[in-house]
Design an enzyme around this catalytic site. Structure first.
Site, PDB file in Angstrom:
ATOM      1  N   LYS A  90      86.848 111.078  92.027  1.00 44.80           N
ATOM      2  CA  LYS A  90      88.291 111.065  92.290  1.00 44.80           C
ATOM      3  C   LYS A  90      88.698 112.427  92.798  1.00 44.80           C
ATOM      4  O   LYS A  90      88.354 113.451  92.194  1.00 44.80           O
ATOM      5  CB  LYS A  90      89.035 110.752  90.969  1.00 44.80           C
ATOM      6  CG  LYS A  90      90.530 110.754  91.102  1.00 44.80           C
ATOM      7  CD  LYS A  90      91.057 109.382  91.446  1.00 44.80           C
ATOM      8  CE  LYS A  90      92.465 109.401  91.977  1.00 44.80           C
ATOM      9  NZ  LYS A  90      92.570 109.513  93.455  1.00 44.80           N
ATOM     10  N   GLN A 111      87.615 120.109  90.950  1.00 50.84           N
ATOM     11  CA  GLN A 111      88.186 118.801  90.606  1.00 50.84           C
ATOM     12  C   GLN A 111      87.468 118.173  89.411  1.00 50.84           C
ATOM     13  O   GLN A 111      88.088 117.504  88.580  1.00 50.84           O
ATOM     14  CB  GLN A 111      88.065 117.875  91.829  1.00 50.84           C
ATOM     15  CG  GLN A 111      88.886 116.607  91.742  1.00 50.84           C
ATOM     16  CD  GLN A 111      90.332 116.818  92.143  1.00 50.84           C
ATOM     17  OE1 GLN A 111      90.606 117.459  93.141  1.00 50.84           O
ATOM     18  NE2 GLN A 111      91.255 116.284  91.374  1.00 50.84           N
ATOM     19  N   LYS A 114      88.941 119.793  86.405  1.00 50.33           N
ATOM     20  CA  LYS A 114      90.353 119.411  86.294  1.00 50.33           C
ATOM     21  C   LYS A 114      90.501 117.979  85.777  1.00 50.33           C
ATOM     22  O   LYS A 114      91.261 117.701  84.864  1.00 50.33           O
ATOM     23  CB  LYS A 114      90.985 119.525  87.694  1.00 50.33           C
ATOM     24  CG  LYS A 114      92.453 119.222  87.744  1.00 50.33           C
ATOM     25  CD  LYS A 114      92.956 119.105  89.163  1.00 50.33           C
ATOM     26  CE  LYS A 114      92.539 120.273  90.023  1.00 50.33           C
ATOM     27  NZ  LYS A 114      93.231 120.317  91.310  1.00 50.33           N
ATOM     28  N   LYS A 126      85.904 115.190  96.539  1.00 55.57           N
ATOM     29  CA  LYS A 126      86.874 115.742  97.490  1.00 55.57           C
ATOM     30  C   LYS A 126      86.374 115.416  98.888  1.00 55.57           C
ATOM     31  O   LYS A 126      85.162 115.225  99.085  1.00 55.57           O
ATOM     32  CB  LYS A 126      86.975 117.264  97.328  1.00 55.57           C
ATOM     33  CG  LYS A 126      88.234 117.858  97.888  1.00 55.57           C
ATOM     34  CD  LYS A 126      89.421 117.766  96.924  1.00 55.57           C
ATOM     35  CE  LYS A 126      90.715 118.178  97.567  1.00 55.57           C
ATOM     36  NZ  LYS A 126      91.820 118.229  96.599  1.00 55.57           N
ATOM     37  N   GLY A 165      95.670 112.229  98.551  1.00 54.93           N
ATOM     38  CA  GLY A 165      96.097 113.218  99.547  1.00 54.93           C
ATOM     39  C   GLY A 165      95.758 114.636  99.127  1.00 54.93           C
ATOM     40  O   GLY A 165      95.329 114.896  98.005  1.00 54.93           O
ATOM     41  N   ASP A 166      95.925 115.551 100.047  1.00 55.04           N
ATOM     42  CA  ASP A 166      95.822 116.997  99.797  1.00 55.04           C
ATOM     43  C   ASP A 166      96.513 117.638 101.006  1.00 55.04           C
ATOM     44  O   ASP A 166      97.318 116.983 101.678  1.00 55.04           O
ATOM     45  CB  ASP A 166      94.351 117.431  99.657  1.00 55.04           C
ATOM     46  CG  ASP A 166      94.205 118.873  99.157  1.00 55.04           C
ATOM     47  OD1 ASP A 166      94.426 119.118  97.961  1.00 55.04           O
ATOM     48  OD2 ASP A 166      93.880 119.769  99.962  1.00 55.04           O
ATOM     49  N   THR A 209     102.334 116.702  91.029  1.00 53.32           N
ATOM     50  CA  THR A 209     101.641 117.996  90.987  1.00 53.32           C
ATOM     51  C   THR A 209     102.656 119.116  90.749  1.00 53.32           C
ATOM     52  O   THR A 209     102.474 119.952  89.851  1.00 53.32           O
ATOM     53  CB  THR A 209     100.845 118.245  92.280  1.00 53.32           C
ATOM     54  OG1 THR A 209     100.027 117.104  92.527  1.00 53.32           O
ATOM     55  CG2 THR A 209      99.968 119.472  92.153  1.00 53.32           C
ATOM     56  N   ASN A 240     104.097 119.439  99.720  1.00 54.08           N
ATOM     57  CA  ASN A 240     104.333 118.535  98.598  1.00 54.08           C
ATOM     58  C   ASN A 240     104.438 119.282  97.263  1.00 54.08           C
ATOM     59  O   ASN A 240     105.387 119.098  96.505  1.00 54.08           O
ATOM     60  CB  ASN A 240     103.198 117.495  98.564  1.00 54.08           C
ATOM     61  CG  ASN A 240     103.252 116.634  97.324  1.00 54.08           C
ATOM     62  OD1 ASN A 240     102.626 116.944  96.319  1.00 54.08           O
ATOM     63  ND2 ASN A 240     104.027 115.578  97.378  1.00 54.08           N
ATOM     64  N   SER A 379      97.687 110.146  89.536  1.00 55.39           N
ATOM     65  CA  SER A 379      96.803 109.273  90.321  1.00 55.39           C
ATOM     66  C   SER A 379      95.995 108.381  89.376  1.00 55.39           C
ATOM     67  O   SER A 379      95.803 107.194  89.645  1.00 55.39           O
ATOM     68  CB  SER A 379      95.828 110.101  91.165  1.00 55.39           C
ATOM     69  OG  SER A 379      96.436 110.476  92.378  1.00 55.39           O
TER      70      SER A 379
HETATM   71  P1  NDP Z   1     100.846 120.237 102.071  1.00 51.81           P
HETATM   72  O1  NDP Z   1     100.041 119.990 103.279  1.00 51.81           O
HETATM   73  O2  NDP Z   1     101.931 119.296 101.703  1.00 51.81           O
HETATM   74  O3  NDP Z   1     101.486 121.711 102.129  1.00 51.81           O
HETATM   75  C1  NDP Z   1     100.693 122.842 102.267  1.00 51.81           C
HETATM   76  C2  NDP Z   1     101.605 124.048 102.361  1.00 51.81           C
HETATM   77  O4  NDP Z   1     100.808 125.236 102.314  1.00 51.81           O
HETATM   78  C3  NDP Z   1     102.370 124.114 103.681  1.00 51.81           C
HETATM   79  O5  NDP Z   1     103.593 124.759 103.469  1.00 51.81           O
HETATM   80  C4  NDP Z   1     101.439 124.945 104.551  1.00 51.81           C
HETATM   81  O6  NDP Z   1     102.074 125.589 105.641  1.00 51.81           O
HETATM   82  C5  NDP Z   1     100.937 125.954 103.558  1.00 51.81           C
HETATM   83  N1  NDP Z   1      99.616 126.450 103.971  1.00 51.81           N
HETATM   84  C6  NDP Z   1      98.507 125.726 104.268  1.00 51.81           C
HETATM   85  N2  NDP Z   1      97.501 126.518 104.649  1.00 51.81           N
HETATM   86  C7  NDP Z   1      97.981 127.782 104.596  1.00 51.81           C
HETATM   87  C8  NDP Z   1      97.430 129.036 104.866  1.00 51.81           C
HETATM   88  N3  NDP Z   1      96.162 129.171 105.290  1.00 51.81           N
HETATM   89  N4  NDP Z   1      98.232 130.129 104.675  1.00 51.81           N
HETATM   90  C9  NDP Z   1      99.509 130.007 104.248  1.00 51.81           C
HETATM   91  N5  NDP Z   1     100.084 128.819 103.977  1.00 51.81           N
HETATM   92  C10 NDP Z   1      99.338 127.733 104.146  1.00 51.81           C
HETATM   93  O7  NDP Z   1      99.776 120.381 100.869  1.00 51.81           O
HETATM   94  P2  NDP Z   1     100.005 120.255  99.310  1.00 51.81           P
HETATM   95  O8  NDP Z   1     101.334 120.792  98.939  1.00 51.81           O
HETATM   96  O9  NDP Z   1      99.637 118.882  98.903  1.00 51.81           O
HETATM   97  O10 NDP Z   1      98.845 121.219  98.756  1.00 51.81           O
HETATM   98  C11 NDP Z   1      99.056 122.601  98.518  1.00 51.81           C
HETATM   99  C12 NDP Z   1      97.989 123.114  97.572  1.00 51.81           C
HETATM  100  O11 NDP Z   1      98.038 122.379  96.328  1.00 51.81           O
HETATM  101  C13 NDP Z   1      96.537 122.965  98.074  1.00 51.81           C
HETATM  102  O12 NDP Z   1      95.772 124.027  97.569  1.00 51.81           O
HETATM  103  C14 NDP Z   1      96.075 121.673  97.400  1.00 51.81           C
HETATM  104  O13 NDP Z   1      94.670 121.603  97.272  1.00 51.81           O
HETATM  105  C15 NDP Z   1      96.753 121.827  96.043  1.00 51.81           C
HETATM  106  N6  NDP Z   1      96.916 120.584  95.293  1.00 51.81           N
HETATM  107  C16 NDP Z   1      97.598 119.524  95.825  1.00 51.81           C
HETATM  108  C17 NDP Z   1      97.763 118.365  95.083  1.00 51.81           C
HETATM  109  C18 NDP Z   1      98.587 117.224  95.569  1.00 51.81           C
HETATM  110  O14 NDP Z   1      98.799 116.278  94.786  1.00 51.81           O
HETATM  111  N7  NDP Z   1      99.101 117.234  96.787  1.00 51.81           N
HETATM  112  C19 NDP Z   1      97.121 118.208  93.762  1.00 51.81           C
HETATM  113  C20 NDP Z   1      96.513 119.425  93.259  1.00 51.81           C
HETATM  114  C21 NDP Z   1      96.395 120.538  94.033  1.00 51.81           C
HETATM  115  P3  NDP Z   1     101.994 124.960 107.123  1.00 51.81           P
HETATM  116  O15 NDP Z   1     102.969 123.841 107.120  1.00 51.81           O
HETATM  117  O16 NDP Z   1     102.369 126.092 108.011  1.00 51.81           O
HETATM  118  O17 NDP Z   1     100.575 124.514 107.319  1.00 51.81           O
END
Ligand code: NDP
Length: 446
Positions: A90, A111, A114, A126, A165-166, A209, A240, A379
């Site tokens: 997962k 993961q 976690k 993943k 998603g991620d 999250t 997100n 999830s």
């Molecule tokens: P999204 O794609 O919804 O958002 C990612 C955000 O981070 C955007 O604002 C993006 O900016 C920014 N970002 C991405 N890459 C970079 C970078 N190299 N430098 C600076 N900013 C960056 O992703 P999520 O919110 O879902 O995920 C964010 C983090 O949380 C990740 O590490 C993910 O693995 C982790 N996570 C997510 C979960 C989930 O349920 N969604 C669960 C657990 C962990 P831009 O729009 O400019 O790309």
């Protein structure tokens, strides 16, 4: 002890050359878990951490698709099936140009721990692709998702491997991926999570999250006789996780200073209130715009190009964007400006040097594998509802999420309490390890 740890790391490194993110994640766990293994006879001599650091299966595949100009594009898809000792694989799918084997293996490794912490029966996995969704039309996204799933579908299933998603994979992408899986298998099953509520999704999954990060942060604060109320919070990211972390902070009376994206960060000295957050959600989720556009609407705010938000004084920092976004000098500035608490929303956003600064100075620091586990936990609840062919209410799911985050906090205390200080990194690593290791020992050498 140092020698045993460095011998272990050399052995893993020899087999995983040029995978810095994966080695970073393994090293952190090894430093906490190996001393525990050495003290506990049942694990000692079983090569158990070496087995956990080796994925059960890695799939890499071609994703060919046609863009709007009728040009043929080729990307690489992956699925890392890391560990299935306590349940089916997962973990999310990431679509981002930085995706490679090292990044996905670090994420799958994290993961595994976690998912174990959530108390739910889920193994670790993943996947994703180096595809860049930015600037692509809806139909390009759909064609890519369909091509990606045309290979991935043979490796996944509701009792085998359940992606979600991620970064770069939100509800739109999950919809296209699910549609193609259903078409290929002629089956309507809970093979993906993060689905729309009208077609098998769970209420609170989009929020889970971000809300979970704040619930965990609140638990840490309560444990230190503090609260979220009136605390100034710097959040990075505006996707997100960042959006719903901000929403929950506001509900608990905190003040949001910043949000960011990969172009820079936004600082609003008046605070980003719920009306402003609504604007950001629309800007990012519907118009797919950039965070810098905020200053045109709220001129009292400022946009800081190519910078991260840690230089703005705050009480609490929630890094919610990506790995290694908060380094040693950022950690030092945060401390100098009076920050008392850091809750990781992203996976591995703080570098090892930054974590060392936080732990040395004994501030509250929650590693992502504990504090962002709320997403995968809900999830898991989505999978349970799919199996029951039933939906729980918003309140029911939120209650379960809150109690899971409290339980994770308790597990961290059990293994991470050091006199007055709680080392949440150590607590999360050992608590996550124990459940997986016990299951692996029971299942024999496989
Ligand atoms: P999204 O794609 O919804 O958002 C990612 C955000 O981070 C955007 O604002 C993006 O900016 C920014 N970002 C991405 N890459 C970079 C970078 N190299 N430098 C600076 N900013 C960056 O992703 P999520 O919110 O879902 O995920 C964010 C983090 O949380 C990740 O590490 C993910 O693995 C982790 N996570 C997510 C979960 C989930 O349920 N969604 C669960 C657990 C962990 P831009 O729009 O400019 O790309």
């Amino acid at each position: 002890m140092k020698e045993i740890i460095s011998q272990f790391i050399s052995e893993v490194n020899a087999r995983n050359q040029n995978e810095p993110e994966f080695m970073q994640a393994v090293t952190e766990v090894a430093e906490n878990v190996i001393p525990y293994i050495v003290k506990n006879d049942i694990y000692y001599g079983q090569n158990i951490l070496l087995r956990i650091a080796e994925p059960e299966r890695v799939v890499s595949f071609r994703v060919a698709w046609i863009d709007d100009n009728e040009e043929i594009q080729v990307n690489r898809g992956y699925r890392i099936e890391m560990n299935s000792a306590i349940g089916p694989y997962k973990g999310g799918l990431r679509f981002h140009p930085s995706v490679n084997l090292s990044v996905l293996k670090f994420l799958a490794f994290e993961q595994t721990f976690k998912n174990s912490l959530t108390t739910l029966p889920m193994g670790g996995g993943k996947g994703g692709s180096d595809f860049n969704p930015k600037g692509k039309s809806d139909t390009e996204i759909m064609r890519f998702c369909q091509s990606f799933m045309t290979e991935l579908f043979r490796h996944i299933g509701p009792n085998r491997d359940i992606p979600a998603g991620d970064i770069g994979v939100g509800s739109r992408e999950i919809g296209y991926l699910f549609g193609q899986y259903k078409r290929l298998k002629n089956e309507f099953t809970g093979v993906l999570t993060g689905k729309g509520v009208s077609w098998g999704g769970s209420l609170i999954r989009p929020e889970a999250t971000g809300y979970g990060v704040v619930y965990f942060t609140q638990e840490m604060l309560l444990h230190s006789n503090e609260s979220m109320e009136n605390k100034k919070v710097n959040i990075s990211g505006s996707g997100n996780v960042a959006q719903y972390a901000a929403e929950k902070c506001l509900q608990l009376g905190a003040i949001i200073n910043t949000l960011s994206d990969s172009s820079g960060f936004l600082y609003d000295p008046d605070g980003i209130d719920s009306e402003k957050l609504k604007y950001i959600m629309e800007l990012k989720n519907i118009k797919r715009g950039r965070i810098s556009e905020y200053v045109n609407i709220y001129p009292n705010s400022s946009f800081h190009k190519d910078k991260s938000p840690w230089e703005i004084p705050c009480d609490i920092a929630l890094p919610c964007a990506t790995q290694n976004e908060l380094g040693k000098s950022d950690a030092e500035i945060l401390l100098k400006n009076g920050c008392i608490c850091v809750g990781e929303g992203a996976n591995m956003p703080s570098t090892p040097e930054a974590i060392e600064v936080f732990i040395k100075n004994k501030i509250l620091f929650a590693p992502g594998k504990a504090s962002n586990a709320g997403g995968v936990a809900v999830s898991g609840l989505e999978m349970a509802q799919n199996s029951l062919r039933y939906s729980w209410t918003r309140e029911e799911v939120d209650q379960r999420l809150q109690s899971i985050m409290k339980d994770i906090h308790k597990s961290c205390l059990s293994y991470g309490a050091e006199n007055e200080f709680v080392n949440y990194v150590k607590g999360a690593n050992i608590a996550g390890f124990v459940k997986v290791a016990d299951a692996m020992l029971a299942q024999g050498v496989v």
